[in-house]
Design a protein around this motif. Structure first.
Motif, PDB file in Angstrom:
ATOM      1  N   GLU A 291     -13.728 -12.074 -16.615  1.00  0.00           N
ATOM      2  CA  GLU A 291     -13.193 -12.199 -15.258  1.00  0.00           C
ATOM      3  C   GLU A 291     -12.644 -13.584 -14.923  1.00  0.00           C
ATOM      4  N   GLY A 292     -12.878 -14.588 -15.769  1.00  0.00           N
ATOM      5  CA  GLY A 292     -12.472 -15.943 -15.407  1.00  0.00           C
ATOM      6  C   GLY A 292     -11.571 -16.648 -16.398  1.00  0.00           C
ATOM      7  N   LEU A 293     -11.264 -16.011 -17.527  1.00  0.00           N
ATOM      8  CA  LEU A 293     -10.533 -16.683 -18.605  1.00  0.00           C
ATOM      9  C   LEU A 293      -9.043 -16.773 -18.307  1.00  0.00           C
ATOM     10  N   LEU A 294      -8.490 -17.990 -18.425  1.00  0.00           N
ATOM     11  CA  LEU A 294      -7.052 -18.199 -18.298  1.00  0.00           C
ATOM     12  C   LEU A 294      -6.372 -18.381 -19.644  1.00  0.00           C
ATOM     13  N   GLY A 295      -7.115 -18.793 -20.657  1.00  0.00           N
ATOM     14  CA  GLY A 295      -6.526 -19.005 -21.970  1.00  0.00           C
ATOM     15  C   GLY A 295      -7.440 -19.840 -22.840  1.00  0.00           C
ATOM     16  N   SER A 296      -7.069 -19.971 -24.102  1.00  0.00           N
ATOM     17  CA  SER A 296      -7.848 -20.752 -25.064  1.00  0.00           C
ATOM     18  C   SER A 296      -7.014 -21.915 -25.585  1.00  0.00           C
ATOM     19  N   ILE A 297      -7.666 -23.064 -25.796  1.00  0.00           N
ATOM     20  CA  ILE A 297      -6.972 -24.216 -26.384  1.00  0.00           C
ATOM     21  C   ILE A 297      -7.581 -24.593 -27.736  1.00  0.00           C
ATOM     22  N   LYS A 298      -8.311 -23.660 -28.339  1.00  0.00           N
ATOM     23  CA  LYS A 298      -8.882 -23.933 -29.655  1.00  0.00           C
ATOM     24  C   LYS A 298      -7.796 -24.214 -30.686  1.00  0.00           C
ATOM     25  N   GLU A 299      -6.721 -23.453 -30.616  1.00  0.00           N
ATOM     26  CA  GLU A 299      -5.627 -23.599 -31.583  1.00  0.00           C
ATOM     27  C   GLU A 299      -4.340 -24.095 -30.932  1.00  0.00           C
ATOM     28  N   GLU A 300      -4.364 -24.333 -29.629  1.00  0.00           N
ATOM     29  CA  GLU A 300      -3.174 -24.796 -28.916  1.00  0.00           C
ATOM     30  C   GLU A 300      -3.533 -25.979 -28.032  1.00  0.00           C
ATOM     31  N   ARG A 301      -2.508 -26.702 -27.608  1.00  0.00           N
ATOM     32  CA  ARG A 301      -2.719 -27.811 -26.682  1.00  0.00           C
ATOM     33  C   ARG A 301      -2.815 -27.271 -25.261  1.00  0.00           C
ATOM     34  N   PHE A 302      -3.569 -27.979 -24.432  1.00  0.00           N
ATOM     35  CA  PHE A 302      -3.723 -27.572 -23.035  1.00  0.00           C
ATOM     36  C   PHE A 302      -2.372 -27.498 -22.335  1.00  0.00           C
ATOM     37  N   ARG A 303      -1.522 -28.498 -22.540  1.00  0.00           N
ATOM     38  CA  ARG A 303      -0.231 -28.535 -21.853  1.00  0.00           C
ATOM     39  C   ARG A 303       0.632 -27.324 -22.215  1.00  0.00           C
ATOM     40  N   ASP A 304       0.549 -26.891 -23.488  1.00  0.00           N
ATOM     41  CA  ASP A 304       1.370 -25.760 -23.929  1.00  0.00           C
ATOM     42  C   ASP A 304       0.891 -24.460 -23.306  1.00  0.00           C
ATOM     43  N   VAL A 305      -0.419 -24.279 -23.239  1.00  0.00           N
ATOM     44  CA  VAL A 305      -0.962 -23.069 -22.614  1.00  0.00           C
ATOM     45  C   VAL A 305      -0.651 -23.064 -21.124  1.00  0.00           C
ATOM     46  N   TRP A 306      -0.836 -24.206 -20.466  1.00  0.00           N
ATOM     47  CA  TRP A 306      -0.670 -24.272 -19.008  1.00  0.00           C
ATOM     48  C   TRP A 306       0.752 -23.904 -18.571  1.00  0.00           C
ATOM     49  N   PHE A 307       1.733 -24.427 -19.279  1.00  0.00           N
ATOM     50  CA  PHE A 307       3.124 -24.229 -18.862  1.00  0.00           C
ATOM     51  C   PHE A 307       3.777 -22.984 -19.470  1.00  0.00           C
TER      52      PHE A 307
END
Length: 349
Positions: A291-307
């Motif tokens: 219910e709360g997950l927006l994404g994972s940054i284990k294999e990606e950068r935060f900036r790439d997931v966010w945008f």
């Protein structure tokens, strides 16, 4: 009301804006390890929805943490708050992380139990962090042992740590949050008096959350309400000054935690990065993968997931999945009122 100083961010929030702006504040949970075991901890209480998918051994690797900070600086994020999960001062790379932040334009702050607020990392926070808040419940060594399953003498050690922290004479604003329950409610005045003598800048008095039900929370605190209010008002009269803020946040909850809105503005303003390297909508939904997950940054950068996809910010429907305590519910309602104002009538203030 602080969010209303960021008008461009506010206007970017609706799906129709077509714009993604960086968060203003990111809540970082560097580790899920904690050296205390508070009975009311929302991340460990089985009867609360928070933390249901949390692994207590998780922590953000040092290289990933440094990558996150680089991304936040590049994106234009304004501030970072360290919180739990666990206690941030149990994070093995906190000193190097704080040093990196101190050399960046990012403001930073932390929530902690205060037991490891010592040495070089404490001095660095004293001089470079904006604020630091210690959570407390017990009023002496014996009660602290019962509350937190910690060693004898822990309460005295934490009081000593805060005194030493103030002796660094840094600019960091040191606060304490007293978490009220049915064991400490008769000790509130004396604890505030001691904290005033300790030299902290502020004390906040707040209720513990014991249930996902607003009614059950209010029922729990019903008998405590009058004595806590009397002690808090007396303490304000005796100790409050320009150098010592005493904030009474001990109040009843809403009769219901039910939400009536279908998208959450605040998850774009202050998201959470957990120790599991996942992005969550808020700390009330952290470690809730369903219910709360927006994404994972284990294999990606935060900036790439966010945008990458604005639609991710509207997948979580508060009216459906957030019918529990929410610390930003009031702020969300104000923001939605602001955004939904009739544009043809704005001038008729």
């Amino acid at each position: 009301m602080k969010i209303f100083h960021f008008k461009e961010k506010l206007n970017s929030l609706p799906v129709g804006s077509g714009e993604i702006q960086p968060p203003i504040n990111v809540r970082l949970k560097p580790t899920n390890v904690c050296n205390h075991n508070c009975w009311y901890c929302a991340y460990r209480a089985e009867n609360l929805q928070l933390g249901q998918n949390m692994n207590v051994t998780d922590f953000i690797p040092k290289n990933k943490m440094f990558e996150i900070i680089d991304d936040l600086v590049e994106m234009g994020v304004k501030a970072v708050t360290f919180s739990g999960g666990g206690d941030p001062f149990c994070y093995p790379h906190l000193l190097e992380t704080a040093q990196k932040l101190a050399n960046s334009p990012l403001k930073f702050a932390a929530l902690t139990n205060g037991s490891r607020l010592t040495g070089e990392v404490a001095e660095l926070f004293a001089h470079h962090a904006t604020w630091l808040r210690v959570s407390m419940d017990g009023w002496d060594d014996a009660s602290y042992q019962k509350y937190r399953g910690c060693p004898d003498g822990e309460f005295s050690k934490i009081i000593h740590n805060m005194k030493q922290f103030k002796k660094f004479a840094g600019s960091c604003y040191l606060g304490v949050c007293i978490v009220v329950d049915n064991r400490n409610f008769e000790h509130i005045y004396d604890l505030i008096k001691l904290l005033h003598q300790t030299g902290v800048n502020s004390v906040k008095v707040s209720p513990c959350i014991v249930s996902n039900s607003g009614y059950e929370n209010n029922k729990y605190h019903e008998a405590l309400f009058a004595p806590v209010k009397e002690q808090t008002e007396r303490a304000i009269a005796d100790f409050a000054s320009s150098d010592f803020e005493l904030f009474d946040s001990y109040h009843t909850q809403l009769d219901t935690f039910r939400k009536t809105y279908n998208w959450c503005p605040y998850l774009q303003i202050s998201p959470v990065i957990g120790a599991d390297q996942n992005i969550y909508s808020c700390h009330d939904k952290a470690y809730n993968l369903q219910e709360g997950l927006l994404g994972s940054i284990k294999e990606e950068r935060f900036r790439d997931v966010w945008f990458s996809d604005k639609n991710r910010f509207y997948a979580i429907k508060p009216a459906t999945v957030c019918n529990h305590h929410c610390v930003v519910d009031g702020s969300n309602r104000m923001i939605l009122d602001y955004l939904e104002a009739d544009r043809d009538h704005l001038e008729f203030v």
